[in-house]
Design an enzyme around this catalytic site. Structure first.
Site, mmCIF file in Angstrom:
data_model
loop_
_atom_site.group_PDB
_atom_site.id
_atom_site.type_symbol
_atom_site.label_atom_id
_atom_site.label_comp_id
_atom_site.label_asym_id
_atom_site.label_seq_id
_atom_site.Cartn_x
_atom_site.Cartn_y
_atom_site.Cartn_z
ATOM 1 N N LYS A 22 24.684 39.377 53.218
ATOM 2 C CA LYS A 22 24.440 40.568 54.399
ATOM 3 C C LYS A 22 26.161 40.506 55.376
ATOM 4 O O LYS A 22 26.442 41.751 55.366
ATOM 5 C CB LYS A 22 23.552 40.818 55.136
ATOM 6 C CG LYS A 22 23.453 41.190 56.580
ATOM 7 C CD LYS A 22 21.596 40.493 57.019
ATOM 8 C CE LYS A 22 22.445 40.127 57.675
ATOM 9 N NZ LYS A 22 22.757 40.101 58.825
ATOM 10 N N ASN A 23 26.005 39.639 55.688
ATOM 11 C CA ASN A 23 26.770 39.147 57.046
ATOM 12 C C ASN A 23 28.885 39.489 56.078
ATOM 13 O O ASN A 23 29.613 39.946 57.608
ATOM 14 C CB ASN A 23 27.060 38.516 57.647
ATOM 15 C CG ASN A 23 25.747 38.080 58.306
ATOM 16 O OD1 ASN A 23 24.846 39.108 58.646
ATOM 17 N ND2 ASN A 23 25.481 37.243 58.376
ATOM 18 N N CYS A 116 19.442 41.069 66.338
ATOM 19 C CA CYS A 116 18.439 40.077 66.240
ATOM 20 C C CYS A 116 18.144 40.099 68.123
ATOM 21 O O CYS A 116 19.155 39.517 68.749
ATOM 22 C CB CYS A 116 18.539 39.530 65.517
ATOM 23 S SG CYS A 116 17.887 39.587 63.682
ATOM 24 N N ARG A 121 23.863 38.719 73.223
ATOM 25 C CA ARG A 121 25.225 38.407 72.745
ATOM 26 C C ARG A 121 26.319 38.777 72.594
ATOM 27 O O ARG A 121 26.290 41.176 72.740
ATOM 28 C CB ARG A 121 24.779 39.163 71.186
ATOM 29 C CG ARG A 121 23.766 38.530 70.524
ATOM 30 C CD ARG A 121 23.235 38.401 69.519
ATOM 31 N NE ARG A 121 23.922 38.053 68.117
ATOM 32 C CZ ARG A 121 23.677 38.735 66.196
ATOM 33 N NH1 ARG A 121 22.574 39.281 66.898
ATOM 34 N NH2 ARG A 121 24.364 38.725 65.983
ATOM 35 N N ASP A 304 21.431 30.386 60.643
ATOM 36 C CA ASP A 304 20.947 31.166 60.610
ATOM 37 C C ASP A 304 20.336 30.310 58.905
ATOM 38 O O ASP A 304 18.964 31.134 58.789
ATOM 39 C CB ASP A 304 21.908 32.625 59.129
ATOM 40 C CG ASP A 304 22.821 32.828 60.291
ATOM 41 O OD1 ASP A 304 22.276 33.443 61.331
ATOM 42 O OD2 ASP A 304 23.625 34.221 60.260
ATOM 43 N N ARG A 396 15.725 43.361 56.525
ATOM 44 C CA ARG A 396 16.618 43.880 57.264
ATOM 45 C C ARG A 396 18.040 42.893 56.739
ATOM 46 O O ARG A 396 18.812 43.251 56.067
ATOM 47 C CB ARG A 396 17.322 43.131 58.650
ATOM 48 C CG ARG A 396 16.658 44.393 59.891
ATOM 49 C CD ARG A 396 16.961 44.494 61.446
ATOM 50 N NE ARG A 396 18.160 43.807 61.064
ATOM 51 C CZ ARG A 396 18.821 43.134 61.945
ATOM 52 N NH1 ARG A 396 18.273 42.494 63.303
ATOM 53 N NH2 ARG A 396 20.283 42.944 61.948
HETATM 54 N N1 EPU Z 1 30.097 35.208 71.410
HETATM 55 C C1 EPU Z 1 30.457 35.784 72.819
HETATM 56 N N2 EPU Z 1 31.025 37.008 73.295
HETATM 57 C C2 EPU Z 1 31.067 37.743 72.060
HETATM 58 C C3 EPU Z 1 31.166 36.857 70.660
HETATM 59 C C4 EPU Z 1 30.316 36.217 70.575
HETATM 60 O O1 EPU Z 1 30.152 34.681 73.810
HETATM 61 O O2 EPU Z 1 31.876 38.353 72.341
HETATM 62 C C5 EPU Z 1 28.695 34.182 71.371
HETATM 63 C C6 EPU Z 1 27.260 34.805 71.142
HETATM 64 O O3 EPU Z 1 26.972 35.007 71.996
HETATM 65 C C7 EPU Z 1 26.673 33.712 70.209
HETATM 66 C C8 EPU Z 1 28.266 32.669 69.610
HETATM 67 O O4 EPU Z 1 29.610 33.302 70.173
HETATM 68 O O5 EPU Z 1 26.355 32.696 71.281
HETATM 69 C C9 EPU Z 1 28.232 33.634 68.018
HETATM 70 O O6 EPU Z 1 28.557 34.918 68.455
HETATM 71 P P1 EPU Z 1 29.418 35.220 66.455
HETATM 72 O O7 EPU Z 1 30.394 36.586 67.253
HETATM 73 O O8 EPU Z 1 29.929 34.099 66.265
HETATM 74 O O9 EPU Z 1 28.589 36.241 65.838
HETATM 75 P P2 EPU Z 1 28.208 38.002 65.675
HETATM 76 O O10 EPU Z 1 29.029 37.850 65.057
HETATM 77 O O11 EPU Z 1 27.150 38.664 66.429
HETATM 78 C C10 EPU Z 1 27.662 36.636 62.625
HETATM 79 C C11 EPU Z 1 26.518 37.097 61.710
HETATM 80 C C12 EPU Z 1 25.160 36.625 62.741
HETATM 81 C C13 EPU Z 1 25.732 35.083 62.855
HETATM 82 C C14 EPU Z 1 26.509 34.712 63.463
HETATM 83 C C15 EPU Z 1 27.123 32.912 63.675
HETATM 84 C C16 EPU Z 1 27.378 39.284 61.424
HETATM 85 C C17 EPU Z 1 26.329 40.166 61.508
HETATM 86 N N3 EPU Z 1 26.036 38.539 62.120
HETATM 87 O O12 EPU Z 1 26.707 37.089 64.163
HETATM 88 O O13 EPU Z 1 24.227 36.266 61.376
HETATM 89 O O14 EPU Z 1 24.280 34.346 63.658
HETATM 90 O O15 EPU Z 1 27.696 35.288 62.592
HETATM 91 O O16 EPU Z 1 27.417 32.486 62.348
HETATM 92 O O17 EPU Z 1 28.194 38.762 60.875
HETATM 93 C C18 EPU Z 1 21.933 37.116 60.738
HETATM 94 O O18 EPU Z 1 22.311 37.447 59.853
HETATM 95 O O19 EPU Z 1 20.452 35.954 60.896
HETATM 96 C C19 EPU Z 1 23.050 36.300 62.058
HETATM 97 C C20 EPU Z 1 22.291 36.321 63.312
#
Ligand code: EPU
Length: 416
Positions: A22-23, A116, A121, A304, A396
């Site tokens: 997915k990601n 989610c 975030r 995750d 999803r």
């Molecule tokens: N964060 C910030 N500022 C930012 C970006 C992130 O404070 O600008 C914080 C977030 O709030 C969070 C942490 O950093 O506490 C990690 O966020 P990250 O950006 O790494 O996560 P993401 O890109 O929003 C992706 C996956 C998530 C997975 C995370 C961590 C996708 C679409 N989503 O999220 O997947 O948990 O990386 O590996 O790729 C899931 O599949 O269930 C899921 C939530």
């Protein structure tokens, strides 16, 4: 909303084949529109997050063809117009379009992405990346207007190794002039998959999979194909199902290296498993030892998998601890697991699980995608029937979950 009805207590035996990640796929699809020719993405998972991205592609005017589980995307007729909030809020990954459109057209108008409900975030690191490349960001409530006369390579130090900010900065930088360096980049395998796709189009990205990624901008991206890597979180979820209820359950089509942290933790617990080149064979084991996990960016223990793993910890002999370091509030599963008979106390960051506790069927809610997976796993071993509400969250990210589990012996149905 849909409900999942699970009759617990059935042994899982046979093979579950893992689909595309997915990601990865949710970034590969938006990345495709950077290409100046047609692209093909293979091994696309059949999940509703992809359907939501296809809706954005269609809205923008991209030409999409489907062949089995491949998508062929041609973005040459795209019109760069504002993406409405009603679409962007459906998923987090919608904001990858923000970067692809900015990278390609030097202007984008879009709203804050969805995702989610697991705590705040923010997208500040993504915006920092845009600014480092010379873009102006105007924020009006939830709306972002981002533009640049010219995107010029820059140096971006991420305050945390954010997956999203790493992907977004890559997407913005591939067609910028000059060199961009991302420091403290996320190292997830999905980042490597996306960089490979762009490099297949002629981009010049090096260092993906390490904490320093360098992107030399190019002006043209040509026709390319990519295969989505196997979903390590889907794989991990079914491996945990095997540890709970398996009898030689084979979880197939995986890259074992991507689930090293999980495999090591399962071995530490004493789970009976065999790890092969592209599959894991796993069986239910009695008298599991309690263990502690702490979620971290890759190659650490994946956040995750934290919620699905907690179901297994309820069956260990003694106290286990789960420390969630990535999200401020990813414990939505705890009250529902407790309502099925688990004994979990703690805070939003730390859960103490006292096991073993037999679980008894009841009605629970999938408060988010991985909380939903946690509930399904609980339902598989609970005595009697478990009803999981708000199953849309699960769909999803888990393709054909009912069919995959039914094929190996589970008794599950979905009702409207
Ligand atoms: N964060 C910030 N500022 C930012 C970006 C992130 O404070 O600008 C914080 C977030 O709030 C969070 C942490 O950093 O506490 C990690 O966020 P990250 O950006 O790494 O996560 P993401 O890109 O929003 C992706 C996956 C998530 C997975 C995370 C961590 C996708 C679409 N989503 O999220 O997947 O948990 O990386 O590996 O790729 C899931 O599949 O269930 C899921 C939530």
């Amino acid at each position: 909303m849909k409900k999942m009805i699970i009759e617990g207590g059935h042994e899982l035996t046979g093979t579950i084949s893992i689909g595309g990640a997915k990601n990865s796929a949710v970034a590969l699809v938006p990345a495709s529109i950077l290409c100046d020719e047609e692209v093909r993405i293979d091994n696309i998972p059949n999940i509703s997050d992809i359907a939501a991205l296809e809706e954005i592609l269609k809205y923008l005017g991209a030409d999409i063809q489907k062949e089995d589980n491949s998508l062929i995307i041609d973005g040459k007729n795209i019109v760069n117009k504002e993406i409405p909030e009603s679409i962007s809020k459906k998923l987090r990954a919608s904001y990858y379009f923000m970067s692809s459109l900015l990278g390609k057209y030097k202007k984008v108008e879009m709203y804050f992405p969805g995702g989610c409900n697991i705590g705040a975030r923010p997208i500040d690191q993504t915006l920092k990346g845009y600014r480092a490349l010379g873009a102006t960001v105007i924020e009006e409530g939830n709306k972002y207007t981002i533009f640049a006369d010219e995107l010029k390579g820059g140096r971006v130090y991420l305050d945390m190794p954010s997956v999203g900010a790493t992907v977004n900065t890559i997407l913005t930088a591939v067609k910028a002039s000059g060199k961009t360096i991302i420091e403290n980049a996320a190292k997830e395998p999905e980042i490597v998959n996306i960089a490979t796709f762009l490099n297949n189009m002629g981009a010049k990205i090096s260092g993906a999979g390490t904490s320093k990624i360098t992107i030399e901008g190019v002006s043209y991206l040509h026709k390319a194909t990519i295969e989505t890597i196997p979903d390590r979180i889907e794989a991990g979820t079914y491996i945990i199902a095997g540890a709970l209820a398996g009898n030689n359950l084979k979880v197939d089509n995986i890259i074992p290296e991507h689930i090293d942290a999980l495999v090591n933790k399962l071995k530490e617990m004493g789970v009976n498993m065999e790890v092969n080149d592209d599959n894991v064979i796993i069986s239910h084991t009695k008298d599991l030892k309690p263990i502690n996990i702490k979620t971290l960016g890759y190659p650490g223990f994946a956040t995750d998998l934290q919620q699905p793993f907690t179901t297994l910890l309820t069956q260990c002999q003694g106290q286990s601890l789960v420390e969630e370091t990535i999200y401020e509030s990813r414990m939505g599963h705890v009250p529902y697991l407790n309502s099925l008979g688990a004994n979990i106390t703690g805070t939003n960051r730390l859960a103490e699980i006292m096991g073993p506790t037999p679980l008894k069927g009841g009605t629970v809610v999938a408060t988010d995608l991985r909380a939903g997976a946690c509930m399904v796993l609980a339902g598989l071993i609970a005595e009697g029937t478990t009803v999981v509400e708000d199953v849309e969250h699960i769909l999803r990210g888990y393709e054909n979950i009912v069919e995959k589990l039914t094929n190996v012996g589970a008794k599950i149905t979905i009702e409207e």
